[in-house]
Design a protein around this motif. Structure first.
Motif, PDB file in Angstrom:
ATOM      1  N   TYR A 399      23.011  16.638  -9.168  1.00 40.85           N
ATOM      2  CA  TYR A 399      23.278  15.610 -10.182  1.00 40.85           C
ATOM      3  C   TYR A 399      24.156  14.510  -9.583  1.00 40.85           C
ATOM      4  CZ  TYR A 399      24.791  13.362 -14.497  1.00 40.85           C
ATOM      5  OH  TYR A 399      25.043  12.426 -15.476  1.00 40.85           O
ATOM      6  N   ALA A 400      25.196  14.918  -8.847  1.00 44.62           N
ATOM      7  CA  ALA A 400      26.126  13.945  -8.260  1.00 44.62           C
ATOM      8  C   ALA A 400      25.412  13.018  -7.279  1.00 44.62           C
ATOM      9  CB  ALA A 400      27.265  14.690  -7.558  1.00 44.62           C
ATOM     10  N   LEU A 401      24.533  13.581  -6.453  1.00 41.57           N
ATOM     11  CA  LEU A 401      23.805  12.762  -5.480  1.00 41.57           C
ATOM     12  C   LEU A 401      22.912  11.733  -6.178  1.00 41.57           C
ATOM     13  CD1 LEU A 401      22.850  15.562  -2.938  1.00 41.57           C
ATOM     14  CD2 LEU A 401      24.182  13.514  -2.378  1.00 41.57           C
ATOM     15  N   ARG A 402      22.345  12.147  -7.313  1.00 38.92           N
ATOM     16  CA  ARG A 402      21.403  11.262  -8.003  1.00 38.92           C
ATOM     17  C   ARG A 402      22.120  10.191  -8.833  1.00 38.92           C
ATOM     18  NH1 ARG A 402      15.377  11.466  -8.879  1.00 38.92           N
ATOM     19  NH2 ARG A 402      15.234   9.296  -9.452  1.00 38.92           N
ATOM     20  N   TYR A 403      23.228  10.587  -9.480  1.00 42.40           N
ATOM     21  CA  TYR A 403      23.820   9.690 -10.481  1.00 42.40           C
ATOM     22  C   TYR A 403      25.270   9.326 -10.167  1.00 42.40           C
ATOM     23  CZ  TYR A 403      19.682  11.151 -13.050  1.00 42.40           C
ATOM     24  OH  TYR A 403      18.385  11.396 -13.423  1.00 42.40           O
ATOM     25  N   GLU A 404      25.685   9.377  -8.890  1.00 39.98           N
ATOM     26  CA  GLU A 404      27.097   9.128  -8.568  1.00 39.98           C
ATOM     27  C   GLU A 404      27.563   7.755  -9.020  1.00 39.98           C
ATOM     28  OE1 GLU A 404      28.058   8.371  -4.335  1.00 39.98           O
ATOM     29  OE2 GLU A 404      25.961   8.788  -3.921  1.00 39.98           O
ATOM     30  N   LYS A 405      26.691   6.748  -8.995  1.00 33.52           N
ATOM     31  CA  LYS A 405      27.093   5.390  -9.386  1.00 33.52           C
ATOM     32  C   LYS A 405      26.862   5.143 -10.877  1.00 33.52           C
ATOM     33  CE  LYS A 405      27.880   3.835  -5.112  1.00 33.52           C
ATOM     34  NZ  LYS A 405      29.243   3.625  -4.633  1.00 33.52           N
ATOM     35  N   GLU A 406      25.872   5.881 -11.448  1.00 29.44           N
ATOM     36  CA  GLU A 406      25.462   5.573 -12.825  1.00 29.44           C
ATOM     37  C   GLU A 406      26.347   6.212 -13.884  1.00 29.44           C
ATOM     38  OE1 GLU A 406      21.225   6.105 -13.633  1.00 29.44           O
ATOM     39  OE2 GLU A 406      20.879   5.947 -11.476  1.00 29.44           O
ATOM     40  N   SER A 407      26.873   7.417 -13.601  1.00 21.71           N
ATOM     41  CA  SER A 407      27.574   8.123 -14.685  1.00 21.71           C
ATOM     42  C   SER A 407      28.847   8.812 -14.190  1.00 21.71           C
ATOM     43  CB  SER A 407      26.639   9.146 -15.322  1.00 21.71           C
ATOM     44  OG  SER A 407      26.245  10.100 -14.351  1.00 21.71           O
ATOM     45  N   GLN A 431      32.843  16.368  -4.102  1.00 23.26           N
ATOM     46  CA  GLN A 431      33.327  15.036  -3.725  1.00 23.26           C
ATOM     47  C   GLN A 431      33.275  14.834  -2.206  1.00 23.26           C
ATOM     48  OE1 GLN A 431      36.065  16.471  -6.195  1.00 23.26           O
ATOM     49  NE2 GLN A 431      36.357  14.712  -7.558  1.00 23.26           N
ATOM     50  N   PHE A 432      33.561  15.912  -1.466  1.00 26.67           N
ATOM     51  CA  PHE A 432      33.468  15.830  -0.004  1.00 26.67           C
ATOM     52  C   PHE A 432      32.027  15.558   0.414  1.00 26.67           C
ATOM     53  CE2 PHE A 432      32.883  17.866   4.200  1.00 26.67           C
ATOM     54  CZ  PHE A 432      33.816  17.147   4.944  1.00 26.67           C
ATOM     55  N   MET A 433      31.083  16.210  -0.274  1.00 31.12           N
ATOM     56  CA  MET A 433      29.675  15.980   0.055  1.00 31.12           C
ATOM     57  C   MET A 433      29.271  14.521  -0.230  1.00 31.12           C
ATOM     58  SD  MET A 433      26.242  17.249  -1.751  1.00 31.12           S
ATOM     59  CE  MET A 433      26.796  16.181  -3.041  1.00 31.12           C
ATOM     60  N   LEU A 434      29.760  13.972  -1.337  1.00 26.81           N
ATOM     61  CA  LEU A 434      29.440  12.565  -1.653  1.00 26.81           C
ATOM     62  C   LEU A 434      30.027  11.626  -0.603  1.00 26.81           C
ATOM     63  CD1 LEU A 434      29.892  12.423  -5.544  1.00 26.81           C
ATOM     64  CD2 LEU A 434      27.749  12.376  -4.243  1.00 26.81           C
ATOM     65  N   LYS A 435      31.222  11.996  -0.121  1.00 28.22           N
ATOM     66  CA  LYS A 435      31.852  11.200   0.939  1.00 28.22           C
ATOM     67  C   LYS A 435      30.997  11.249   2.211  1.00 28.22           C
ATOM     68  CE  LYS A 435      36.510  10.739   2.860  1.00 28.22           C
ATOM     69  NZ  LYS A 435      37.784  11.426   3.020  1.00 28.22           N
ATOM     70  N   GLN A 436      30.395  12.424   2.463  1.00 26.44           N
ATOM     71  CA  GLN A 436      29.576  12.630   3.657  1.00 26.44           C
ATOM     72  C   GLN A 436      28.174  12.020   3.509  1.00 26.44           C
ATOM     73  OE1 GLN A 436      30.026  14.268   6.671  1.00 26.44           O
ATOM     74  NE2 GLN A 436      32.198  14.477   6.239  1.00 26.44           N
TER      75      GLN A 436
END
Length: 568
Positions: A399-407, A431-436
């Motif tokens: 979910y985070a990978l898909r919607y990190e900017k939207e929601s 959050q670390f994965m999103l940073k990566q």
């Protein structure tokens, strides 16, 4: 067959020209390289009566002068020291030394100086420095795979060691194939760029004579990309046979460990899953789970017919016929038992972890839009007590990978829910994965949102539906191969190294994923090669991932980054 054949040929050449009783001595990595292409019985046919690891040979003092020692080692400084000590007081009658990659001059001198008893008959380089899992898929089995996620300042010597191992493995592939490629890399990845540059330097400068093979009309292509460009594929549950076995049970060097699974007989505690040795697996490795059940039932029925005919042994001739056919019968029995055990275990796991429910939401997150519905679906699954901690974590990551900017607000709600319900997995890992591997770090069009053609294709697919809701997802690699086939791989996103460019469409392409491949991707490569587009693709990576390994790499990288005082 290409990779498996290359390694088998090297092993054949090592063993068949040395007559008499032999001991084969390997290291912790070459044992994997040999075991995936050569069975124990085949080694016996080559008069190999003993297989030992080089460090355990060092501990033993018992003389075995009647045996000829065939060493197959990686040319590491550690192995050269083992050899130095073992040649100082030789236990075997003859020593035949084979190395899986390029030996340095200094290493050769150490070996020559150590051979005071003149027992070394030959020293050769055989370029089999990779594990040929499948005909078009190889791995380097690098233990500290998480290093690719860390900046050079965190652990420079270990990162260099990681890069050296990757460059060695890629070099061996092209030496085995007798090709010198042009090299391209993913622009947004520092590690991909570094490996591409070091590989190109080795092939065109340091060892240019060794790579000076007969030119093809269009040079082969080596494309070095970063796992973080597609973090979705290793997070998904799998529903095709080979990929599913690796995801739910685990495959290591084409072997599956069944010791912790139910009641398995002694000869079924570790089983081999190899397309070269198992006709049923070869025919079904890329099939959907639903079809596998039907095909196994057919195989069981065939076996029962054979077993029934063997029960009607009435004459001496019948008995003689059964004895002749017994090895085949026994092999068939083992094969049926193996596949029934695997599918039974996976069915149990699917039921216990409610994976059909979980996977449907995963596929929606990976393939279709609709943030509101996705948030509701993930929330419901986080509240479901039957869903395991690891599945909850993967759902939040997807979910985070898909919607990190939207929601961002809903994302924070999911982080908090995950923290309260699955304390074993800290939300900081997401959050670390999103940073990566967040949207700002990726080159490719992971969700088909930026390219008009992809948007149209996704809409068309959504309208007509897909045959199987659990296998909708296609890895980003599929798009990359399509771009190469159509000559559309953008130079700005995937620049060339140096002045070596491609004139026309390549016929051979090696794609190396720093950080690891998946069996879903190797399936894409096999299917792409099967349509005969005029291009042969080979896929390689630092390891073969499933979701458990990918998450462990993330955790290891996060822990190392936190504990490092150098992190900027």
């Amino acid at each position: 067959m290409v990779l498996i054949s290359a390694v088998r040929d090297y092993v054949n050449r090592m063993l068949q020209d040395i007559s008499g009783m032999k001991v084969l001595i390997l290291d912790s990595q070459t044992v994997s390289i040999v075991s995936v292409v050569y069975s124990q019985s085949e080694l016996l046919q080559k008069e190999v009566f003993l297989v030992e690891l080089v460090d355990s040979i060092s501990k033993s003092k018992e003389p075995m002068s009647h045996l000829k020692a065939v060493y197959f080692l990686r040319p590491t400084s550690e192995n050269i020291q083992h050899m130095r000590r073992q040649l100082a007081s030789p236990r075997f009658g003859e020593y035949h030394l084979f190395f899986s990659n390029l030996l340095k001059d200094t290493q050769l001198h150490i070996l020559a100086d150590s051979d005071e008893h003149e027992v070394v008959q030959q020293v050769q380089e055989f370029y089999a420095d990779f594990v040929a899992n499948d005909p078009y898929h190889f791995s380097l089995n690098i233990p500290s795979n998480y290093m690719y996620m860390l900046p050079a300042v965190v652990d420079p010597s270990n990162l260099q060691h990681f890069c050296d191992r990757v460059v060695d493995g890629i070099a061996a592939i092209f030496l085995a194939l007798k090709r010198r490629p042009v090299v391209r890399y993913q622009r947004t990845s520092d590690i991909a760029k570094r490996i591409a540059q070091e590989t190109s330097k080795l092939m065109y400068q340091q060892e240019s004579g060794l790579f000076d093979f007969r030119r093809t009309e269009v040079s082969p292509l080596l494309l070095v990309i970063d796992r973080r460009d597609d973090p979705v594929t290793p997070l998904l549950n799998q529903w095709t046979y080979q990929a599913m076995v690796h995801e739910l049970i685990g495959i290591q060097d084409n072997k599956v460990d069944l010791r912790n699974i139910g009641k398995t007989s002694k000869d079924q505690q570790e089983v081999v899953l190899s397309s070269e040795q198992d006709a049923f697996f070869k025919a079904n490795m890329y099939e959907n789970f639903g079809d596998i059940g039907m095909n196994i039932k057919r195989m069981v029925d065939e076996f029962q017919q054979v077993a029934k005919s063997n029960q009607s042994i009435q004459t001496i001739e019948d008995m003689a016929k059964f004895v002749d056919n017994y090895p085949e019968y026994r092999k068939m029995h083992g094969n049926v038992s193996k596949h029934v055990s695997l599918v039974t275990e996976m069915s149990k796991t699917v039921e216990e972890r409610k994976l059909m429910l979980v996977s449907q939401t995963e596929q929606e997150l990976a393939c279709n839009g609709g943030q509101g519905a996705a948030f509701e679906a993930v929330t419901n699954l986080l509240n479901n007590e039957s869903v395991s901690d690891i599945d909850r974590l993967r759902l939040v990551m997807l979910y985070a990978l898909r919607y990190e900017k939207e929601s961002p607000v809903q994302l924070m709600q999911l982080f908090n829910k995950l923290a309260s319900q699955s304390p074993k997995y800290k939300p900081g890992l997401v959050q670390f994965m999103l940073k990566q591997a967040g949207v700002d770090k990726r080159t490719g069009d992971l969700y088909g949102n930026r390219d008009l053609l992809n948007i149209a294709l996704n809409m068309a697919r959504g309208l007509k539906g897909v045959e199987n809701v659990y296998t909708q997802h296609q890895p980003l690699l599929f798009q990359t191969m399509e771009s190469i086939t159509k000559g559309r791989l953008r130079d700005v996103d995937y620049p060339y190294v140096g002045n070596h460019f491609q004139q026309g469409r390549p016929q051979e392409v090696v794609i190396f994923i720093v950080g690891g491949t998946t069996y879903e991707e190797s399936r894409s490569v096999a299917l792409q090669n099967a349509i005969n587009s005029g291009i042969r693709f080979i896929l390689g990576g630092s390891v073969v991932l499933n979701s458990k390994r990918f998450l462990k790499d993330l955790e290891d990288a996060q822990r190392t980054a936190r504990s490092s005082t150098n992190l900027v």
